[in-house]
Design an enzyme around this catalytic site. Structure first.
Site, PDB file in Angstrom:
ATOM      1  N   ASP A  72       2.104   0.326  -5.124  1.00  0.00           N
ATOM      2  CA  ASP A  72       0.986  -0.014  -5.869  1.00  0.00           C
ATOM      3  C   ASP A  72       0.115   1.180  -6.398  1.00  0.00           C
ATOM      4  O   ASP A  72      -1.159   0.854  -6.412  1.00  0.00           O
ATOM      5  CB  ASP A  72       0.339  -1.133  -5.326  1.00  0.00           C
ATOM      6  CG  ASP A  72       1.166  -2.414  -5.602  1.00  0.00           C
ATOM      7  OD1 ASP A  72       2.561  -2.373  -5.576  1.00  0.00           O
ATOM      8  OD2 ASP A  72       0.607  -3.560  -5.207  1.00  0.00           O
ATOM      9  N   CYS A 121      -1.375  -5.027   0.061  1.00  0.00           N
ATOM     10  CA  CYS A 121      -0.136  -4.800  -0.296  1.00  0.00           C
ATOM     11  C   CYS A 121       0.449  -3.782   0.640  1.00  0.00           C
ATOM     12  O   CYS A 121       1.847  -3.732   0.996  1.00  0.00           O
ATOM     13  CB  CYS A 121       0.153  -4.451  -1.620  1.00  0.00           C
ATOM     14  SG  CYS A 121      -0.115  -5.835  -2.868  1.00  0.00           S
ATOM     15  N   LYS A 156       6.860  -6.422  -8.577  1.00  0.00           N
ATOM     16  CA  LYS A 156       6.542  -7.700  -7.801  1.00  0.00           C
ATOM     17  C   LYS A 156       5.471  -8.564  -8.328  1.00  0.00           C
ATOM     18  O   LYS A 156       4.707  -7.912  -9.202  1.00  0.00           O
ATOM     19  CB  LYS A 156       6.207  -7.311  -6.187  1.00  0.00           C
ATOM     20  CG  LYS A 156       5.103  -6.379  -6.122  1.00  0.00           C
ATOM     21  CD  LYS A 156       4.669  -5.652  -4.720  1.00  0.00           C
ATOM     22  CE  LYS A 156       3.605  -5.060  -4.493  1.00  0.00           C
ATOM     23  NZ  LYS A 156       2.349  -5.818  -4.846  1.00  0.00           N
TER      24      LYS A 156
HETATM   25  C1  VGL Z   1      -3.056  -5.832  -4.330  1.00  0.00           C
HETATM   26  C2  VGL Z   1      -4.733  -7.355  -4.520  1.00  0.00           C
HETATM   27  C3  VGL Z   1      -3.918  -8.153  -5.629  1.00  0.00           C
HETATM   28  C4  VGL Z   1      -2.535  -4.653  -3.553  1.00  0.00           C
HETATM   29  C5  VGL Z   1      -2.134  -6.365  -5.449  1.00  0.00           C
HETATM   30  O1  VGL Z   1      -1.675  -3.765  -4.299  1.00  0.00           O
HETATM   31  O2  VGL Z   1      -2.980  -4.194  -2.584  1.00  0.00           O
HETATM   32  N1  VGL Z   1      -4.002  -6.425  -3.967  1.00  0.00           N
HETATM   33  N2  VGL Z   1      -2.718  -7.487  -5.905  1.00  0.00           N
END
Ligand code: VGL
Ligand code: ZN
Length: 218
Positions: free
Chosen positions: A21, A168, A124
């Site tokens: 991410d 994540c 995702k």
């Molecule tokens: C994430 C919160 C919501 C992350 C993704 O990548 O850690 N955190 N969506």
């Protein structure tokens, strides 16, 4: 000091790198909707440099990409009367309600390293009904395909880093360990949403047998 498990070509061939991410919305660099402290220009540059070095060393690279529809269940805006960072119970689990982030096709959902760097980019959180902190499967247990990609590439070991340590990154590393991969968490290339949950996440990962390393060890 024991020799690095990454030093010989056979080990490199069996090791996948998972960049979690690394997207504008999680960075202060891009004034993201869910900007993580310390995910600034210097951080993104460092992650990019190390990732390119690992590519030159012939590791197989994967990225995960949070990729939510506009009405995603994790957005506080999807529920009347809720505010950002409120928590609710969904499917028996506590769900943090986040500001809308990583909305499909928005600029800040883009990965901050050229996607061609990766052998695959795995999306995702694409089902509006389920969140997916893990890069392997969502909370409705639908697989993303990441495990199959790793197995098809004969990978037994993964190095994991990115954003955010306490959400994540942790979920992806823990899921990899549960699936039998040997996991190396590259701590200096991660940033967390909050200090206490980040500390707890590192502790939980250690207890799961995940090796906590720094980027100069790989
Ligand atoms: C994430 C919160 C919501 C992350 C993704 O990548 O850690 N955190 N969506
Ligand atoms: Zn998300």
């Amino acid at each position: 000091m024991s020799p690095s498990p990454f030093s010989d070509p056979d080990a490199i061939a069996e090791t996948g790198v998972i960049v979690v991410d690394l997207q504008g919305d999680f960075t202060t660099l891009k004034q993201g909707a869910l900007a993580v402290d310390g995910a600034d220009a210097a951080y993104v540059k460092e992650v990019e440099q190390v990732t390119l070095r690992l590519k030159s060393a012939e590791f197989t690279l994967f990225a995960t990409q949070d990729w939510h529809p506009k009405d995603h269940v994790s957005f506080f805006t999807s529920l009347p009367g809720k505010q950002a960072f409120d928590t609710i119970e969904i499917h028996g689990e506590t769900q943090v309600l986040w500001p809308p982030h990583c909305v499909q096709d928005s600029g800040n959902a883009e990965i901050l390293i050229n996607p061609d760097t990766f052998s695959s980019v795995v999306k995702k959180g694409t089902d509006s009904r389920f969140d997916s902190y893990s890069g392997f499967q969502d909370q409705g247990n639908t697989p993303t395909g990441l495990e199959q990609l790793l197995r098809a590439a004969d990978i037994t070991r993964v190095a994991v880093y990115g954003l955010a340590t306490d959400y994540c990154v942790k979920a992806t590393a823990m899921d990899a360990a549960k699936r039998g991969f040997e996991v190396f968490l590259v701590e200096d290339l991660c940033r967390g949403v909050a200090p206490d949950t980040t500390r707890e996440a590192l502790e939980e990962m250690k207890q799961q047998g995940i090796h906590i390393i720094t980027s100069n060890e790989i």
